[in-house]
Design a protein around this motif. Structure first.
Motif, PDB file in Angstrom:
ATOM      1  N   THR A   1       0.808  -1.218   0.000  1.00  0.00           N
ATOM      2  CA  THR A   1       0.000   0.000   0.000  1.00  0.00           C
ATOM      3  C   THR A   1       0.844   1.272   0.000  1.00  0.00           C
ATOM      4  O   THR A   1       0.293   2.361  -0.187  1.00  0.00           O
ATOM      5  CB  THR A   1      -0.983   0.022   1.182  1.00  0.00           C
ATOM      6  N   ASP A   2       2.158   1.151   0.185  1.00  0.00           N
ATOM      7  CA  ASP A   2       3.044   2.312   0.063  1.00  0.00           C
ATOM      8  C   ASP A   2       3.440   2.579  -1.388  1.00  0.00           C
ATOM      9  O   ASP A   2       3.986   3.635  -1.694  1.00  0.00           O
ATOM     10  CB  ASP A   2       4.329   2.116   0.883  1.00  0.00           C
ATOM     11  N   ASP A   3       3.168   1.632  -2.276  1.00  0.00           N
ATOM     12  CA  ASP A   3       3.575   1.748  -3.676  1.00  0.00           C
ATOM     13  C   ASP A   3       2.634   2.696  -4.418  1.00  0.00           C
ATOM     14  O   ASP A   3       1.443   2.413  -4.566  1.00  0.00           O
ATOM     15  CB  ASP A   3       3.537   0.361  -4.320  1.00  0.00           C
ATOM     16  N   PRO A   4       3.142   3.832  -4.905  1.00  0.00           N
ATOM     17  CA  PRO A   4       2.281   4.790  -5.596  1.00  0.00           C
ATOM     18  C   PRO A   4       1.612   4.217  -6.857  1.00  0.00           C
ATOM     19  O   PRO A   4       0.559   4.690  -7.266  1.00  0.00           O
ATOM     20  CB  PRO A   4       3.203   5.948  -5.957  1.00  0.00           C
ATOM     21  N   LYS A   5       2.206   3.189  -7.448  1.00  0.00           N
ATOM     22  CA  LYS A   5       1.586   2.562  -8.620  1.00  0.00           C
ATOM     23  C   LYS A   5       0.428   1.647  -8.213  1.00  0.00           C
ATOM     24  O   LYS A   5      -0.505   1.439  -8.987  1.00  0.00           O
ATOM     25  CB  LYS A   5       2.621   1.746  -9.396  1.00  0.00           C
ATOM     26  N   PHE A   6       0.485   1.099  -7.017  1.00  0.00           N
ATOM     27  CA  PHE A   6      -0.549   0.184  -6.530  1.00  0.00           C
ATOM     28  C   PHE A   6      -1.715   0.933  -5.885  1.00  0.00           C
ATOM     29  O   PHE A   6      -2.848   0.455  -5.909  1.00  0.00           O
ATOM     30  CB  PHE A   6       0.081  -0.812  -5.542  1.00  0.00           C
TER      31      PHE A   6
END
Length: 148
Positions: free
Chosen positions: A40-45
């Protein structure tokens, strides 16, 4: 009526490469332990997670009471109990990648460990982790045994 006397209770659970929960934030500890990352820290996700919950605000996923209630309701491991049927879980993944968050074998680890802790019989085979619980029988044999 013979049909009315038939049980609708699930007698067996089997899955290849399932998610452990539809509370996607519950994936963060799994991936942190295995890979040192939080999906959930991944800006793409984040846009995919936001869309999954039917909102436009990623922040609302952590603060909106209705979404928090939905996330709680979608956390399958929290709903497991001793009366649940035997489980068969396996992975056919050939590579452990932290980018493969949807069907990563760490989900099986969470499901298997949670089920086992609640007294549910578990058969889980994930050579890549490595994880081996219960029987090593095939899916076919599991179904023939549990659904007879």
């Amino acid at each position: 009526d013979p049909i009315a006397r038939e049980s609708t209770r699930i007698r067996a659970v089997a899955a290849y490469d399932p998610q452990s929960s539809y509370d996607i934030f519950s994936w963060d500890p799994l991936f942190m332990e295995a890979y040192g990352v939080r999906p959930t820290d991944d800006p793409k996700f984040q846009p995919r997670v936001t869309a999954f919950y039917g909102t436009t605000s990623f922040q609302a996923l952590k603060t909106d009471p209705a979404i928090l209630a939905m996330r709680k309701d979608l956390d399958m491991p929290s709903k497991m109990d001793r009366s649940d049927p035997e489980m068969w879980l396996a992975s056919n993944q050939t590579d452990l990648k932290p980018s493969n968050v949807l069907h990563n074998p760490v989900h099986i680890k969470r499901l298997a460990e949670t089920a086992q802790s609640k007294g549910i019989k578990v058969n889980a085979q994930v050579p890549l982790l490595p994880l081996s619980m219960g029987s090593t029988e095939s899916l076919r044999d599991f179904f023939l045994r549990t659904l007879k």
